[in-house]
Scaffold this active site. Structure first.
Site, short mmCIF file in Angstrom:
data_model
loop_
_atom_site.label_atom_id
_atom_site.label_comp_id
_atom_site.label_asym_id
_atom_site.label_seq_id
_atom_site.Cartn_x
_atom_site.Cartn_y
_atom_site.Cartn_z
N ASP A 16 -2.70 -11.94 -33.67
CA ASP A 16 -3.09 -11.07 -32.56
C ASP A 16 -2.18 -9.84 -32.46
OD1 ASP A 16 -5.18 -12.71 -31.84
OD2 ASP A 16 -4.02 -13.84 -30.37
N ASP A 22 -2.43 -5.57 -22.14
CA ASP A 22 -1.79 -5.46 -20.83
C ASP A 22 -0.66 -4.44 -20.83
OD1 ASP A 22 0.39 -6.84 -22.12
OD2 ASP A 22 -0.51 -8.75 -21.60
N ASP A 41 9.77 -11.02 -10.71
CA ASP A 41 10.39 -10.64 -11.98
C ASP A 41 9.67 -9.47 -12.62
OD1 ASP A 41 12.26 -12.60 -11.72
OD2 ASP A 41 11.50 -13.89 -13.31
N THR A 52 -6.26 -13.62 -21.16
CA THR A 52 -5.97 -14.91 -21.79
C THR A 52 -4.60 -14.92 -22.46
OG1 THR A 52 -7.11 -14.19 -23.81
CG2 THR A 52 -8.41 -15.39 -22.20
N ALA A 53 -3.81 -13.88 -22.22
CA ALA A 53 -2.49 -13.78 -22.86
C ALA A 53 -1.39 -14.00 -21.81
CB ALA A 53 -2.37 -12.42 -23.55
N TYR A 54 -0.50 -13.03 -21.64
CA TYR A 54 0.66 -13.18 -20.76
C TYR A 54 0.22 -13.46 -19.32
CZ TYR A 54 5.40 -12.00 -19.01
OH TYR A 54 6.64 -12.01 -18.43
#
Length: 267
Positions: free
Chosen positions: A51, A121, A154, A165-167
């Site tokens: 990816d 993102d 944070d 669907t990632a971070y």
């Protein structure tokens, strides 16, 4: 047809067999991309890697309307349409021209007079090294001029449906199906009982403004640091002008792919 090959060389001790196979199939119109500027001359780009490798070239391909066909030689391979043993199938699909395409929206990020683009993102996060170290950071968020919240956390993730669907997912955000015209704002480890991910229209303008931060925030686009953001600076995020176009097979079952790639039991 002008076809290019982009591969992550860390996954290949010798990428020649793969390059040769694709090159033989498309003849003199095929070349290996070493400089991203060469993508402008292509119609289709084979991306061999994970990816991260696809993210390296995605927004450049979007700029020049170059279609991507991904072959997974990495780990998750969520963005890749084919696994390594299906390379021949991928080649034949492109040669036949009988493929489907799927457009994925991008983020346009404006900060300090500069513009950046991301497929997955953009992240504003606290600094963690040396003089840039900070604990929690405060970010004021506005959508179309209306206050969403003041986040003490944070950091903040803003993702497309592709990046959901990632971070963002790891930080507790919702999964957005690829055809939903929306983005998602997800706080990272928020110090609050009410701070939750916010899904909003991709036609909106999101503004993120740090305040009372002791050190500049780090801004990352698709996982790569691109800028530092200090008090008084704002980041404006909108939908990018261009989409990333992926070549796909007839199987467009997104949720089945989600279950398989994330190793969840399913029938």
């Amino acid at each position: 047809m002008k076809v290019g090959i982009y591969l992550n060389k860390k996954y290949f001790s010798d990428g020649a067999p793969y390059v040769d196979k694709i090159s033989r199939a498309f003849g003199t119109g095929c070349e290996v991309v070493d400089d991203l500027k060469d993508i402008a001359l292509l119609e289709v780009l084979f991306v061999l890697g994970g990816d991260g490798t696809i993210l390296d070239v995605a927004t450049v391909c979007a700029t020049y309307n170059v279609k991507i066909i991904g072959v997974n030689y990495g780990h998750m391979g969520f963005l890749a349409e084919f696994e390594p043993d299906k390379l021949d199938e991928a080649i034949e699909l492109v040669k036949s021209g009988k493929y489907l395409t799927q457009n994925r929206s991008t983020l346009k990020i404006c900060c300090g007079g500069k513009q950046f683009y991301a497929l997955n993102d953009v992240v504003l996060q606290r600094g963690t090294d040396g003089e840039n170290f900070s604990n929690t950071v405060n970010v004021h968020a506005e959508i179309d001029g209306s206050t969403v919240d003041n986040f003490s956390s944070d950091g903040i993730i803003v993702s497309t449906p592709t990046g959901s669907t990632a971070y963002s997912l790891s930080a507790g955000g919702s999964v957005l199906a690829p055809d939903i015209s929306a983005f998602i704002l997800t706080p990272i480890c928020a110090h609050s009982l009410h701070s939750r991910p916010v899904v909003f229209s991709d036609g909106s303008v999101l503004k993120l403004c740090p305040f009372e931060v002791s050190a500049p925030l780090i801004m990352l686009a698709d996982g790569k640091p691109v800028a530092k953001v200090s008090n008084g600076e704002c980041v404006t995020i909108t939908k990018g002008e261009n989409c990333v176009t992926f070549i796909t097979k007839n199987d467009k079952n997104f949720f089945n792919k989600l279950l398989i790639k994330l190793n969840i039991w399913s029938k």
